[in-house]
Design a protein around this motif. Sequence first.
Motif, mmCIF file in Angstrom:
data_model
loop_
_atom_site.group_PDB
_atom_site.id
_atom_site.type_symbol
_atom_site.label_atom_id
_atom_site.label_comp_id
_atom_site.label_asym_id
_atom_site.label_seq_id
_atom_site.Cartn_x
_atom_site.Cartn_y
_atom_site.Cartn_z
ATOM 1 N N ARG A 1 0.840 -1.210 0.000
ATOM 2 C CA ARG A 1 0.000 0.000 0.000
ATOM 3 C C ARG A 1 0.870 1.254 0.000
ATOM 4 O O ARG A 1 0.572 2.234 -0.717
ATOM 5 C CB ARG A 1 -0.926 -0.007 1.223
ATOM 6 N N ALA A 2 1.936 1.262 0.775
ATOM 7 C CA ALA A 2 2.822 2.425 0.819
ATOM 8 C C ALA A 2 3.441 2.689 -0.548
ATOM 9 O O ALA A 2 3.589 3.846 -0.968
ATOM 10 C CB ALA A 2 3.905 2.218 1.873
ATOM 11 N N GLU A 3 3.824 1.610 -1.244
ATOM 12 C CA GLU A 3 4.408 1.773 -2.576
ATOM 13 C C GLU A 3 3.381 2.333 -3.557
ATOM 14 O O GLU A 3 3.671 3.258 -4.325
ATOM 15 C CB GLU A 3 4.933 0.437 -3.083
ATOM 16 N N ILE A 4 2.165 1.789 -3.511
ATOM 17 C CA ILE A 4 1.098 2.277 -4.387
ATOM 18 C C ILE A 4 0.797 3.746 -4.090
ATOM 19 O O ILE A 4 0.700 4.579 -5.002
ATOM 20 C CB ILE A 4 -0.178 1.428 -4.218
ATOM 21 N N ASP A 5 0.657 4.091 -2.805
ATOM 22 C CA ASP A 5 0.354 5.471 -2.421
ATOM 23 C C ASP A 5 1.436 6.429 -2.891
ATOM 24 O O ASP A 5 1.142 7.536 -3.367
ATOM 25 C CB ASP A 5 0.182 5.576 -0.903
ATOM 26 N N ALA A 6 2.695 6.039 -2.733
ATOM 27 C CA ALA A 6 3.808 6.905 -3.130
ATOM 28 C C ALA A 6 3.804 7.129 -4.641
ATOM 29 O O ALA A 6 4.013 8.261 -5.115
ATOM 30 C CB ALA A 6 5.130 6.302 -2.674
ATOM 31 N N GLY B 1 -0.176 13.036 -8.420
ATOM 32 C CA GLY B 1 -1.327 13.796 -7.960
ATOM 33 C C GLY B 1 -2.576 12.967 -7.772
ATOM 34 O O GLY B 1 -3.688 13.500 -7.787
ATOM 35 N N LEU B 2 -2.406 11.665 -7.555
ATOM 36 C CA LEU B 2 -3.538 10.767 -7.412
ATOM 37 C C LEU B 2 -3.520 10.074 -6.054
ATOM 38 O O LEU B 2 -2.508 10.074 -5.357
ATOM 39 C CB LEU B 2 -3.522 9.705 -8.520
ATOM 40 N N LYS B 3 -4.643 9.469 -5.705
ATOM 41 C CA LYS B 3 -4.737 8.689 -4.478
ATOM 42 C C LYS B 3 -5.687 7.526 -4.701
ATOM 43 O O LYS B 3 -6.575 7.574 -5.565
ATOM 44 C CB LYS B 3 -5.236 9.556 -3.320
ATOM 45 N N LEU B 4 -5.494 6.472 -3.929
ATOM 46 C CA LEU B 4 -6.393 5.322 -3.950
ATOM 47 C C LEU B 4 -7.568 5.626 -3.035
ATOM 48 O O LEU B 4 -7.396 6.037 -1.887
ATOM 49 C CB LEU B 4 -5.668 4.066 -3.468
ATOM 50 N N LEU B 5 -8.759 5.441 -3.554
ATOM 51 C CA LEU B 5 -9.962 5.756 -2.802
ATOM 52 C C LEU B 5 -10.674 4.466 -2.436
ATOM 53 O O LEU B 5 -11.028 3.670 -3.309
ATOM 54 C CB LEU B 5 -10.876 6.639 -3.651
#
Length: 238
Positions: A35-40, A46-50
């Motif tokens: 998750r940390a890798e995806i978030d970074a 300029g995106l985020k997982l919702l």
Amino acid sequence: MNDDSQILIARLLTHHNLRRDDKLVKRVLSDELFRAEIDARLLACGLKLLDNVYADHVTLALTRAIEPKIFGARDVWQNNNFGLARDGVALLVVLWAQIILPKRERQETHQHAEDDQNDMFDRDKPLPRAEDTSIGISYKALLADFGDKLGKKTRMDMNLGTLTKLGFIERRGDVLLEGPLLDLMMDTDVLKERIINGALADVFKRPLAAVAPPAAYEAQAEPFEASDAFDAPTDTAT
């Protein structure tokens, strides 16, 4: 970026949403390092997982910091990028209030849609999935209750078509059901109090079976205007 991160982000960009029971989605929701890798990686763009535990899908959205740089200053850009006019946003809020709020109440009390009563051990069970607790609403009832406020039948049908295409709702005959984005893109923490005690207060004080026809509704309550819901906070989709 490892292959799994690349694949997951590419699939989300391509398909716009994925189910929570997807293999890589389950991993990103349970594996802190993944998750940390995806978030970074997403944040760099300029995106985020919702996601939220009440929804059966996940999606991508713009981060709040990047929104003004994409759409302009907050006082000049609409608070959605779905091409929805004011009556379309108002309809979206009505659908969210009548489908999502009751669903979340059933989830929090661990009731399935077909349950007649609570099981004393229900709270020890996992949170029910959206598809097991979400109940649609009747198109005819929606038209009778809100048609005059939301542009009448022609305009409401056009907005329903747009919301269906965008993934907010699904239509099955006369029934309007929760789509993949309806419980993801709306800010429930901010909206819930505003809706229940504000724009739709009269609706939530009455039993669903006793929804009055438009003329009676207008006599009993302050008219519901599109502007009541236009400022509804949403996450901005990719």
